[in-house]
Design a protein around this motif. Structure first.
Motif, PDB file in Angstrom:
ATOM      1  N   VAL A  13      17.391   6.335  44.604  1.00 54.29           N
ATOM      2  CA  VAL A  13      16.655   4.720  44.967  1.00 54.29           C
ATOM      3  C   VAL A  13      17.891   4.108  45.798  1.00 54.29           C
ATOM      4  N   ARG A  14      18.892   3.624  44.945  1.00 55.14           N
ATOM      5  CA  ARG A  14      20.003   2.880  45.506  1.00 55.14           C
ATOM      6  C   ARG A  14      20.749   3.328  46.538  1.00 55.14           C
ATOM      7  N   SER A  15      20.810   4.742  46.795  1.00 55.51           N
ATOM      8  CA  SER A  15      21.523   5.451  47.796  1.00 55.51           C
ATOM      9  C   SER A  15      20.697   5.439  49.030  1.00 55.51           C
ATOM     10  N   GLY A  16      19.544   5.326  49.305  1.00 54.19           N
ATOM     11  CA  GLY A  16      18.714   5.165  50.381  1.00 54.19           C
ATOM     12  C   GLY A  16      18.570   3.710  51.184  1.00 54.19           C
ATOM     13  N   PRO A  17      18.482   4.025  52.493  1.00 52.77           N
ATOM     14  CA  PRO A  17      18.580   2.748  53.379  1.00 52.77           C
ATOM     15  C   PRO A  17      17.415   1.791  53.149  1.00 52.77           C
ATOM     16  N   GLU A  18      16.264   2.315  52.561  1.00 57.19           N
ATOM     17  CA  GLU A  18      15.038   1.368  52.171  1.00 57.19           C
ATOM     18  C   GLU A  18      15.165   0.642  51.059  1.00 57.19           C
ATOM     19  N   TYR A  19      16.310   1.017  50.115  1.00 58.68           N
ATOM     20  CA  TYR A  19      16.558   0.277  48.818  1.00 58.68           C
ATOM     21  C   TYR A  19      16.510  -1.457  48.993  1.00 58.68           C
ATOM     22  N   PHE A  20      16.971  -1.825  50.188  1.00 60.91           N
ATOM     23  CA  PHE A  20      17.270  -3.345  50.203  1.00 60.91           C
ATOM     24  C   PHE A  20      15.886  -3.943  50.760  1.00 60.91           C
ATOM     25  N   SER A  21      15.061  -3.002  50.920  1.00 62.71           N
ATOM     26  CA  SER A  21      13.672  -3.555  51.414  1.00 62.71           C
ATOM     27  C   SER A  21      12.518  -3.453  50.744  1.00 62.71           C
ATOM     28  N   SER A  22      12.888  -2.697  49.550  1.00 60.31           N
ATOM     29  CA  SER A  22      11.833  -1.947  48.778  1.00 60.31           C
ATOM     30  C   SER A  22      11.357  -2.873  47.520  1.00 60.31           C
ATOM     31  N   GLY A  23      11.792  -4.009  47.219  1.00 64.87           N
ATOM     32  CA  GLY A  23      11.456  -4.880  46.219  1.00 64.87           C
ATOM     33  C   GLY A  23      12.322  -4.567  45.069  1.00 64.87           C
ATOM     34  N   LEU A  24      12.701  -3.204  44.916  1.00 66.22           N
ATOM     35  CA  LEU A  24      13.551  -2.822  43.769  1.00 66.22           C
ATOM     36  C   LEU A  24      14.955  -3.381  43.682  1.00 66.22           C
ATOM     37  N   HIS A  25      15.428  -3.684  44.996  1.00 67.56           N
ATOM     38  CA  HIS A  25      16.496  -4.678  44.904  1.00 67.56           C
ATOM     39  C   HIS A  25      16.386  -5.924  44.359  1.00 67.56           C
ATOM     40  N   ASP A  26      15.263  -6.651  44.616  1.00 73.75           N
ATOM     41  CA  ASP A  26      14.899  -8.008  43.989  1.00 73.75           C
ATOM     42  C   ASP A  26      14.956  -7.849  42.403  1.00 73.75           C
ATOM     43  N   LEU A  27      14.634  -6.650  41.890  1.00 78.86           N
ATOM     44  CA  LEU A  27      14.364  -6.229  40.722  1.00 78.86           C
ATOM     45  C   LEU A  27      15.683  -6.330  39.947  1.00 78.86           C
ATOM     46  N   HIS A  28      16.563  -5.747  40.826  1.00 80.41           N
ATOM     47  CA  HIS A  28      17.927  -5.329  40.242  1.00 80.41           C
ATOM     48  C   HIS A  28      18.885  -6.596  40.244  1.00 80.41           C
ATOM     49  N   VAL A  29      18.629  -7.514  41.376  1.00 80.89           N
ATOM     50  CA  VAL A  29      19.407  -8.713  41.368  1.00 80.89           C
ATOM     51  C   VAL A  29      18.909  -9.849  40.058  1.00 80.89           C
ATOM     52  N   ARG A  30      17.593  -9.532  39.869  1.00 81.16           N
ATOM     53  CA  ARG A  30      16.942 -10.447  38.657  1.00 81.16           C
ATOM     54  C   ARG A  30      17.575  -9.859  37.301  1.00 81.16           C
ATOM     55  N   TYR A  31      17.876  -8.649  37.365  1.00 77.67           N
ATOM     56  CA  TYR A  31      18.344  -7.895  36.256  1.00 77.67           C
ATOM     57  C   TYR A  31      19.699  -8.295  35.986  1.00 77.67           C
ATOM     58  N   THR A  32      20.722  -8.481  36.959  1.00 78.84           N
ATOM     59  CA  THR A  32      21.838  -8.957  36.806  1.00 78.84           C
ATOM     60  C   THR A  32      22.156 -10.239  36.839  1.00 78.84           C
ATOM     61  N   GLN A  33      21.065 -11.141  36.914  1.00 77.52           N
ATOM     62  CA  GLN A  33      21.417 -12.549  36.977  1.00 77.52           C
ATOM     63  C   GLN A  33      21.870 -13.050  35.755  1.00 77.52           C
ATOM     64  N   PRO A  34      21.488 -12.842  34.634  1.00 76.60           N
ATOM     65  CA  PRO A  34      21.730 -13.443  33.370  1.00 76.60           C
ATOM     66  C   PRO A  34      23.216 -13.299  33.116  1.00 76.60           C
ATOM     67  N   LEU A  35      23.821 -12.462  33.715  1.00 73.94           N
ATOM     68  CA  LEU A  35      25.469 -12.328  33.887  1.00 73.94           C
ATOM     69  C   LEU A  35      25.987 -13.534  34.788  1.00 73.94           C
ATOM     70  N   LEU A  36      25.577 -13.827  35.924  1.00 75.16           N
ATOM     71  CA  LEU A  36      25.793 -15.121  36.629  1.00 75.16           C
ATOM     72  C   LEU A  36      25.505 -16.144  35.867  1.00 75.16           C
ATOM     73  N   ASP A  37      24.418 -16.361  35.238  1.00 75.46           N
ATOM     74  CA  ASP A  37      23.882 -17.443  34.512  1.00 75.46           C
ATOM     75  C   ASP A  37      24.990 -17.823  33.546  1.00 75.46           C
ATOM     76  N   THR A  38      25.328 -16.576  32.729  1.00 73.33           N
ATOM     77  CA  THR A  38      26.480 -16.910  31.775  1.00 73.33           C
ATOM     78  C   THR A  38      27.738 -17.590  32.187  1.00 73.33           C
ATOM     79  N   LEU A  39      28.321 -16.715  33.440  1.00 76.84           N
ATOM     80  CA  LEU A  39      29.435 -17.238  33.890  1.00 76.84           C
ATOM     81  C   LEU A  39      29.587 -18.616  34.454  1.00 76.84           C
TER      82      LEU A  39
END
Length: 248
Positions: free
Chosen positions: A124-150
């Motif tokens: 998934v993440r190695s493919g060019p369509e990843y950034f327009s798949s909607g999964l990229h948005d999910l991954h950003v949300r998944y890593t957001q708690p780290l940014l919120d903590t910092l």
């Protein structure tokens, strides 16, 4: 509607009747089993249909392409992970405890769902369509708690205001992926609790050692050169983690 929103919507059944919702869930369950067992390229839609006991064309009445089906499968798996992470972070208090929980929870993904991790990293993440798949948005949300903590630590004066948050996020998740690669593709294993402790301490020690922990008295502004030096020191310390676990 944005490209990512349109693509994400195409991977989800729309306003289905109760009967079609059940059928869509059955297709997702079978597709998940097939993708996890054989990978994306090794799975044929005809096999998914056969296992589900339906005609192949019926699968495409729910999902336009096999790639859309994969994205829907992974989105359904991402959801519980995101909720668990967000709820866990809400229970934590303080920078160290919250940071350790985030690291510990992400390590568990590799240990408990290695096939899912391989699908995401390789297919998934190695493919060019990843950034327009909607999964990229999910991954950003998944890593957001780290940014919120910092960010909270910055507001509390525990971390310097000039901390390059995106680079810290990349350092944390990139290090974990590098560390867990042998776990995914060989018989190597790690001790979850020890590794979470080590990575947490390395990160916090790195931030502290280069002067990123702000004292209540306040700090002088830092230059771009000093930020680059801080990042180099943090990355060097994080890269020591795989070697520290090599004997486990």
């Amino acid at each position: 509607m944005s490209t990512s929103s349109s693509s994400a919507a195409s991977a989800e059944p729309k306003k289905l009747s109760a009967r079609r919702q059940r059928r869509a869930a059955e297709i997702l369950d079978v597709a998940q089993a097939c993708f996890l067992e054989k990978g994306f390229d090794g799975t044929a839609v005809s096999e998914i249909a056969q296992r589900a006991g339906i005609a192949e064309g019926l699968v495409f009445s729910y999902y336009a392409t096999k790639r859309d089906l994969l994205h829907a499968v992974l989105a359904s798996m991402y959801g519980p992970l995101i909720r668990d992470l967000e709820e866990g972070c809400q229970r934590m208090r303080g920078l160290r405890a919250t940071l350790r929980f985030i690291i510990w929870r992400h390590l568990r993904v590799f240990l408990e769902t290695p096939r899912m991790a391989r699908l995401i990293l390789h297919e998934v993440r190695s493919g060019p369509e990843y950034f327009s798949s909607g999964l990229h948005d999910l991954h950003v949300r998944y890593t957001q708690p780290l940014l919120d903590t910092l960010n909270e630590a910055i507001r509390n004066g525990e971390l310097a205001a000039d901390l390059p948050l995106e680079m810290v996020r990349s350092s944390v998740y990139g290090t974990i992926e590098h560390l867990m690669w042998p776990v995914l593709y060989s018989r190597r294993t790690i001790d979850l609790e020890t590794t979470a402790d080590q990575l947490t301490e390395l990160l916090l020690s790195g931030l502290s050692a280069v002067g990123c922990l702000a004292h209540k008295a306040g700090n002088e502004p830092t230059t771009g050169a000093s930020i680059d030096l801080r990042l180099q020191r943090i990355e060097a310390m994080l890269e020591q983690l795989p070697a520290a676990n090599a004997g486990e």
